[in-house]
Design a protein around this motif. Sequence first.
Motif, PDB file in Angstrom:
ATOM      1  N   SER A  95       0.824  -1.216   0.000  1.00  0.00           N
ATOM      2  CA  SER A  95       0.000   0.000   0.000  1.00  0.00           C
ATOM      3  C   SER A  95       0.854   1.260   0.000  1.00  0.00           C
ATOM      4  O   SER A  95       0.349   2.351  -0.263  1.00  0.00           O
ATOM      5  N   PRO A 140      -5.211  -3.472   5.834  1.00  0.00           N
ATOM      6  CA  PRO A 140      -5.994  -2.231   5.901  1.00  0.00           C
ATOM      7  C   PRO A 140      -5.490  -1.142   4.953  1.00  0.00           C
ATOM      8  O   PRO A 140      -6.284  -0.376   4.415  1.00  0.00           O
ATOM      9  N   LYS A 174      -7.919   0.612   2.204  1.00  0.00           N
ATOM     10  CA  LYS A 174      -8.144   2.054   2.112  1.00  0.00           C
ATOM     11  C   LYS A 174      -7.911   2.551   0.691  1.00  0.00           C
ATOM     12  O   LYS A 174      -8.687   3.367   0.170  1.00  0.00           O
ATOM     13  N   ARG A 175      -6.827   2.058   0.034  1.00  0.00           N
ATOM     14  CA  ARG A 175      -6.551   2.463  -1.346  1.00  0.00           C
ATOM     15  C   ARG A 175      -7.668   1.999  -2.282  1.00  0.00           C
ATOM     16  O   ARG A 175      -8.021   2.700  -3.239  1.00  0.00           O
ATOM     17  N   GLN A 206     -10.850   1.559  -1.414  1.00  0.00           N
ATOM     18  CA  GLN A 206     -12.037   2.357  -1.118  1.00  0.00           C
ATOM     19  C   GLN A 206     -11.961   3.767  -1.698  1.00  0.00           C
ATOM     20  O   GLN A 206     -12.986   4.311  -2.120  1.00  0.00           O
ATOM     21  N   ASP A 207     -10.761   4.363  -1.692  1.00  0.00           N
ATOM     22  CA  ASP A 207     -10.688   5.727  -2.249  1.00  0.00           C
ATOM     23  C   ASP A 207     -10.504   5.729  -3.773  1.00  0.00           C
ATOM     24  O   ASP A 207     -10.335   6.783  -4.385  1.00  0.00           O
TER      25      ASP A 207
END
Length: 941
Positions: A471, A492, A496-497, A499-500
């Motif tokens: 990530s 995680p 996050k990457r 999801q954005d």
Amino acid sequence: MAPSWPLLLLLLLCLAGGGILQPRAQPDSKGFISIDCGYPGETSYMDDTTMLSYSPDIGFIDSGTNHNISGEYVRPLLSRRAHNLRSFPDGARNCYTLTSLVSGLKYLIRASFVYGNYDGLNRPPVLFDLYIGVNFWMAVNMSSWSDPAGGVVTAEAIVMVLDDFVQVCLVNTGAGTPFISGLDLRPLKTTLYPQVTAAQGLVMLARLNAAPTNKTYIARYPDDPHDRIWFPWYDAVNWAEMSTTQTVQNIENDLFEAPSAVMQTAITPQNASKNIEFYWDAEPKPNDPSPGYIAIMYFSELQLLNGNDVRQFYVNLNGNPWYPTGFTPQYLSNGATYNSYPSHHSRYNISINATSNSTLPPIINAVEVFSVVPTTNIGTDSQDATAVMAIKAKYQVQKNWMGDPCLPKNMAWDMMNCSYATPNPSRITSINMSSSGLTGDISSSFAKLKALLYLDLSNNNLTGSIPDALSQLPSVTVIDLSGNKLNGSIPPGLLKRIQDGSLDLRHGNNPDLCTGSNSCLLATKRKNKVAIYVAVPILVILVIVSAAILVFFLLRRRNQQQGSMNTMTAVKPQNEEAMSTTSYGGGDGDSLRIVENRRFTYKELEMITNGFQRVLGQGGFGRVYDGFLEDGTQVAVKLRSHASNQGTKEFLAEAQILTRIHHKNLVSMIGYCKDGEYMALVYEYMAHGTLREHIAGSDRNGACLPWRQRLQIALESAQGLEYLHKGCNPPLIHRDVKATNILLNAKLEARIADFGLSRAFNHDTDPVSTNTLVGTPGYVDPEYQMTMQPTTKSDVYSFGVVLLELVTGKPAILSNPEPTNIIHWARQRLARGNIEGVADARMNSGYDVNSVWKVAEIALKCTAQASAQRPTMADVVAQLQECVELENGRAVYTGGGSSSVDDPNWSHGAYTSGQSSNVSDNTAFEMEHRVPTVVTGPAVR
């Protein structure tokens, strides 16, 4: 006159040899690496002649096949390691990797080749190429030798290695299978062979020992501690011989260190009234039709002369003086004449003749001749290269993963793409290792490929969990891990990457991989149920204890802060507002001390500057105005503009710094103004403005700075930066070194200015982290741009750009015909040995060529892509002092003039142990002696 014979053929006498190597590719105690290529054993063996140990090549390369030469070519004089070889029938490029080197050191690299009909075809390869890293070394042409089957062909280069490893690559050109018999590496002192720089290397054409007493003697280690190979050179018809058994000493700071065993013999004309004459021809190369050459001629007097005897001679090249005065060799002491920079002729006729004062004929003890090759090609980013080497080793990749990953472009590694943004190093942007049979876990080295955009590891047998480090790849947009045997959950950072929307992670067909479904979560909960029952009570207790400790320390800290505030109030000057307690620069956390210099009001500044009438200059902070104090002292007032993006923080930082730094090459602050919204700094007046104005020739007289003045300014500026990095406490990184921030006083003495962007650092924690990139385009360190971590080496990089401005007279970014960085522009020209095409033409050659070249070399070192390869400012100061001494020596020796030879592409040097009285003993000095050069084995005439 005897018929000429090419001395290059003497290289056929070469014995393959080498130095010591411990198993698995480690240099020996001398730094020697010696490889017996194709040796079938697994342990080293000792050579009976050199008493050096040869190592098998299994630890250096993972391709190729071993062979023995045909028995008919195993001859008594052929060394043991020439009996076998390694050939490379597969792949366009195959490379040896030599590790554990010292970055920035010079190395002699030597390869030997004996065909010996190893393949039974009796057909030696016509041609194949050698590369050192990504730079072309030479073409090995077996067909040009009189005995291509059984003779030994030797290739030797001296280069500067800018990493802790170097690769030697054999490239198949389609004219026969490449092979190699032996490979040697020898470290050299950085002071030896000054012609070798980061921009160019030397390729040996001939290294000759004049008239050894044993005509079969080939001098090398241990007679030569550097293990150079000196071949016998004699001609009984034309030359008489002389020798001594006494030791011939090297002079102090010898630039070449020819061994005593070589210097103990010399040749002289059979007829004392004749000259010593020999020649060599230029050898055009496919990639360089007009190569340049370097020659070094060695002289030592071997006879103790009678009182009236004189041996003095001229050295001439093509009828022109090689050296401007007669040369007198010193008794049992090394001396040499040499050219520092290459030039170009089709033939080189050397004639050594006695002067009119000489009662004895000329002599010569030895000669070396080299062609020059550029070494300016920059390999793949070192972090990227190291990462993919580790990936290759982990997964045992057997494709064309040899040599540099990205360069040359036509040999880039399979399964990957690179970016090529000159002058920056190439970066790896995508890797596709789908269906490559990979096993084991996902290598952590993938996370080090910071320019990676695309990674495909699908359809392999990878196991283990997905590393969250992936990530941290800032540019990656697609990672394909589908079709493996991965387990665990998606980390995680990657979630996050996803999801954005910045990452497309493909993970299908991994049965044991939890992707966030209820079944995965429930399974995880059941597996950890017992652990939770145990952990919860412990966590509760830890939280309570931690809270109690935190409250205690908060109360204690509040009491300490109150005490500190009371102390500060006590020392506050009457009627003066404390400026701020904000930490300047954000780097060291120390509170800002109250400025002790004079404090001005805004109205006082209006009076001092006569209503801000005369503008001296303008920067990011605001305008600088001319002013006069009550006592008539002229000052410069730097008034912050309301439109400036530099605010209170930068103002306080500069004010604080200027109160505690004191050095003759840093601008001095007289006072400050903090009057409501008005902020200003009052400096000593610098009558000659900025260095940039003078480089551009836009000073009030429109005059051009002479080279000696430029050198002095460079040295003084470097001394100021060295003080910032090492002399003040805490030390500082300037972060905006440029020609407009170097000011000149009435005596043209340099002062570093503008400390608003400076950052304090600790030697133990350098570098420091920042959130924003500052600096001026053209001067900003590319490593700082990438990491956002400025270091002292960031200032070194910027100063290197300033040095190039001083040398060239050009700005940091050239605009014609298109925007170009001055570093790239200068590197291209210096690689061709064209210092005159780089030096500012307005100086009208009023300089010592060697000092200009040396400053250019310093600049190239300062602007190396990797900060680890750059010198410190202390190193730069030391080297610039040497340049100043060179230039001063030129003025003393030549009276500021140049020699009479007209060719503008040539300079020579010479040294002996006894120079003329106006030049210090044992010091190498360079003369602007203009003549071109090139080489193929010298021949007697």
